[in-house]
Write a protein that holds these residues in place. Structure first.
Motif, PDB file in Angstrom:
ATOM      1  N   LYS A   4       0.809  -1.212   0.000  1.00 11.17           N
ATOM      2  CA  LYS A   4       0.000   0.000   0.000  1.00 11.17           C
ATOM      3  C   LYS A   4       0.844   1.264   0.000  1.00 11.17           C
ATOM      4  O   LYS A   4       0.437   2.272  -0.540  1.00 11.17           O
ATOM      5  CB  LYS A   4      -0.930  -0.001   1.204  1.00 11.17           C
ATOM      6  N   SER A   5       2.005   1.229   0.645  1.00  6.38           N
ATOM      7  CA  SER A   5       2.873   2.398   0.638  1.00  6.38           C
ATOM      8  C   SER A   5       4.311   1.974   0.900  1.00  6.38           C
ATOM      9  O   SER A   5       4.565   0.947   1.510  1.00  6.38           O
ATOM     10  CB  SER A   5       2.432   3.408   1.697  1.00  6.38           C
ATOM     11  N   VAL A   6       5.212   2.797   0.445  1.00  8.49           N
ATOM     12  CA  VAL A   6       6.635   2.540   0.650  1.00  8.49           C
ATOM     13  C   VAL A   6       7.029   3.200   1.965  1.00  8.49           C
ATOM     14  O   VAL A   6       6.831   4.398   2.159  1.00  8.49           O
ATOM     15  CB  VAL A   6       7.474   3.122  -0.508  1.00  8.49           C
ATOM     16  N   LEU A   7       7.585   2.419   2.871  1.00  4.89           N
ATOM     17  CA  LEU A   7       7.981   2.946   4.167  1.00  4.89           C
ATOM     18  C   LEU A   7       9.402   3.499   4.146  1.00  4.89           C
ATOM     19  O   LEU A   7       9.714   4.474   4.816  1.00  4.89           O
ATOM     20  CB  LEU A   7       7.883   1.854   5.243  1.00  4.89           C
ATOM     21  N   GLU A   8      10.259   2.854   3.367  1.00  7.76           N
ATOM     22  CA  GLU A   8      11.656   3.248   3.325  1.00  7.76           C
ATOM     23  C   GLU A   8      12.244   2.841   1.986  1.00  7.76           C
ATOM     24  O   GLU A   8      11.855   1.831   1.409  1.00  7.76           O
ATOM     25  CB  GLU A   8      12.401   2.533   4.458  1.00  7.76           C
ATOM     26  N   GLU A   9      13.189   3.622   1.508  1.00 10.85           N
ATOM     27  CA  GLU A   9      13.831   3.315   0.238  1.00 10.85           C
ATOM     28  C   GLU A   9      15.330   3.503   0.403  1.00 10.85           C
ATOM     29  O   GLU A   9      15.781   4.466   1.012  1.00 10.85           O
ATOM     30  CB  GLU A   9      13.310   4.266  -0.841  1.00 10.85           C
ATOM     31  N   GLU A  10      16.101   2.569  -0.141  1.00 11.07           N
ATOM     32  CA  GLU A  10      17.553   2.638  -0.033  1.00 11.07           C
ATOM     33  C   GLU A  10      18.160   2.056  -1.304  1.00 11.07           C
ATOM     34  O   GLU A  10      17.698   1.038  -1.810  1.00 11.07           O
ATOM     35  CB  GLU A  10      18.026   1.842   1.181  1.00 11.07           C
ATOM     36  N   PHE A  11      19.182   2.717  -1.827  1.00 16.36           N
ATOM     37  CA  PHE A  11      19.889   2.200  -2.998  1.00 16.36           C
ATOM     38  C   PHE A  11      20.910   1.180  -2.535  1.00 16.36           C
ATOM     39  O   PHE A  11      21.742   1.460  -1.681  1.00 16.36           O
ATOM     40  CB  PHE A  11      20.597   3.329  -3.750  1.00 16.36           C
ATOM     41  N   LEU A  12      20.837  -0.013  -3.106  1.00 15.22           N
ATOM     42  CA  LEU A  12      21.758  -1.090  -2.771  1.00 15.22           C
ATOM     43  C   LEU A  12      22.483  -1.534  -4.026  1.00 15.22           C
ATOM     44  O   LEU A  12      21.933  -1.480  -5.129  1.00 15.22           O
ATOM     45  CB  LEU A  12      20.989  -2.291  -2.199  1.00 15.22           C
ATOM     46  N   THR A  13      23.702  -2.002  -3.837  1.00 11.03           N
ATOM     47  CA  THR A  13      24.416  -2.568  -4.979  1.00 11.03           C
ATOM     48  C   THR A  13      23.817  -3.937  -5.288  1.00 11.03           C
ATOM     49  O   THR A  13      23.176  -4.554  -4.437  1.00 11.03           O
ATOM     50  CB  THR A  13      25.918  -2.717  -4.691  1.00 11.03           C
ATOM     51  N   LEU A  14      24.041  -4.401  -6.474  1.00  9.84           N
ATOM     52  CA  LEU A  14      23.514  -5.702  -6.878  1.00  9.84           C
ATOM     53  C   LEU A  14      24.101  -6.825  -6.030  1.00  9.84           C
ATOM     54  O   LEU A  14      23.420  -7.805  -5.729  1.00  9.84           O
ATOM     55  CB  LEU A  14      23.784  -5.935  -8.364  1.00  9.84           C
ATOM     56  N   ALA A  15      25.353  -6.675  -5.608  1.00  5.55           N
ATOM     57  CA  ALA A  15      25.971  -7.690  -4.742  1.00  5.55           C
ATOM     58  C   ALA A  15      25.277  -7.738  -3.382  1.00  5.55           C
ATOM     59  O   ALA A  15      25.091  -8.815  -2.800  1.00  5.55           O
ATOM     60  CB  ALA A  15      27.456  -7.406  -4.569  1.00  5.55           C
ATOM     61  N   GLU A  16      24.864  -6.580  -2.861  1.00 11.30           N
ATOM     62  CA  GLU A  16      24.124  -6.544  -1.592  1.00 11.30           C
ATOM     63  C   GLU A  16      22.754  -7.193  -1.755  1.00 11.30           C
ATOM     64  O   GLU A  16      22.299  -7.941  -0.888  1.00 11.30           O
ATOM     65  CB  GLU A  16      23.974  -5.102  -1.106  1.00 11.30           C
ATOM     66  N   PHE A  48      24.734 -10.895 -12.806  1.00 11.92           N
ATOM     67  CA  PHE A  48      25.253  -9.553 -13.041  1.00 11.92           C
ATOM     68  C   PHE A  48      25.966  -8.899 -11.869  1.00 11.92           C
ATOM     69  O   PHE A  48      26.581  -7.852 -12.054  1.00 11.92           O
ATOM     70  CB  PHE A  48      24.129  -8.645 -13.542  1.00 11.92           C
ATOM     71  N   SER A  49      25.915  -9.467 -10.687  1.00 14.24           N
ATOM     72  CA  SER A  49      26.616  -8.827  -9.571  1.00 14.24           C
ATOM     73  C   SER A  49      28.116  -9.067  -9.699  1.00 14.24           C
ATOM     74  O   SER A  49      28.553 -10.122 -10.156  1.00 14.24           O
ATOM     75  CB  SER A  49      26.100  -9.345  -8.235  1.00 14.24           C
ATOM     76  N   LYS A  50      28.867  -8.071  -9.324  1.00 18.10           N
ATOM     77  CA  LYS A  50      30.326  -8.144  -9.401  1.00 18.10           C
ATOM     78  C   LYS A  50      30.883  -7.888  -8.013  1.00 18.10           C
ATOM     79  O   LYS A  50      30.515  -6.929  -7.349  1.00 18.10           O
ATOM     80  CB  LYS A  50      30.861  -7.113 -10.385  1.00 18.10           C
ATOM     81  N   GLY A  51      31.777  -8.748  -7.572  1.00 17.06           N
ATOM     82  CA  GLY A  51      32.371  -8.579  -6.255  1.00 17.06           C
ATOM     83  C   GLY A  51      31.424  -9.006  -5.153  1.00 17.06           C
ATOM     84  O   GLY A  51      30.312  -9.453  -5.396  1.00 17.06           O
ATOM     85  N   SER A  52      31.887  -8.835  -3.936  1.00 16.99           N
ATOM     86  CA  SER A  52      31.068  -9.191  -2.780  1.00 16.99           C
ATOM     87  C   SER A  52      30.339  -7.955  -2.262  1.00 16.99           C
ATOM     88  O   SER A  52      30.688  -6.818  -2.609  1.00 16.99           O
ATOM     89  CB  SER A  52      31.952  -9.770  -1.668  1.00 16.99           C
TER      90      SER A  52
END
Length: 114
Positions: A4-16, A48-52
């Protein structure tokens, strides 16, 4: 489940993201079959993730110390790991400023170490 709604948004790397999806997969392994969307997301992250996650988190933190850097761009750089200045310029194409040759070289050096 309907969101229903977004509570929080965070940009994460693909590895995360891959690490989080792996945890979800392990947790659900005995309970139920993984849904189509989850299986596709896991496959995408694996391909597609690169690294850890730790390496990418450290890279993003180091990139964030630079003057013309946003978290969004730092995450893109960690995900893509550009190797040429042209690839890096493509990431910055939508920005309202240009990077000097020295700034481009510094970013590439950080991305290469990661």
């Amino acid at each position: 489940m309907i969101v229903k709604s977004v509570l929080e948004e965070e940009f994460l790397t693909l590895a995360e993201v891959k690490e989080m999806l792996d945890q979800i997969r392990e947790k659900r392994a005995d309970e139920e079959e993984l849904g189509y969307e989850l299986r596709r997301a896991i496959r995408h992250a694996e391909l597609f993730s690169k690294g850890s996650a730790e390496e990418n988190t450290a890279m993003v933190a180091e990139l964030m110390k630079m003057e013309k850097m946003t978290r969004t761009i730092a995450v893109k750089i960690a995900d893509i790991r550009p190797v040429t200045k042209d690839e890096l310029r493509a990431i910055y194409a939508k920005e309202r400023f240009n990077l000097s040759e020295e700034e481009l070289s510094n970013i590439l050096e950080i991305a290469f170490r990661g």
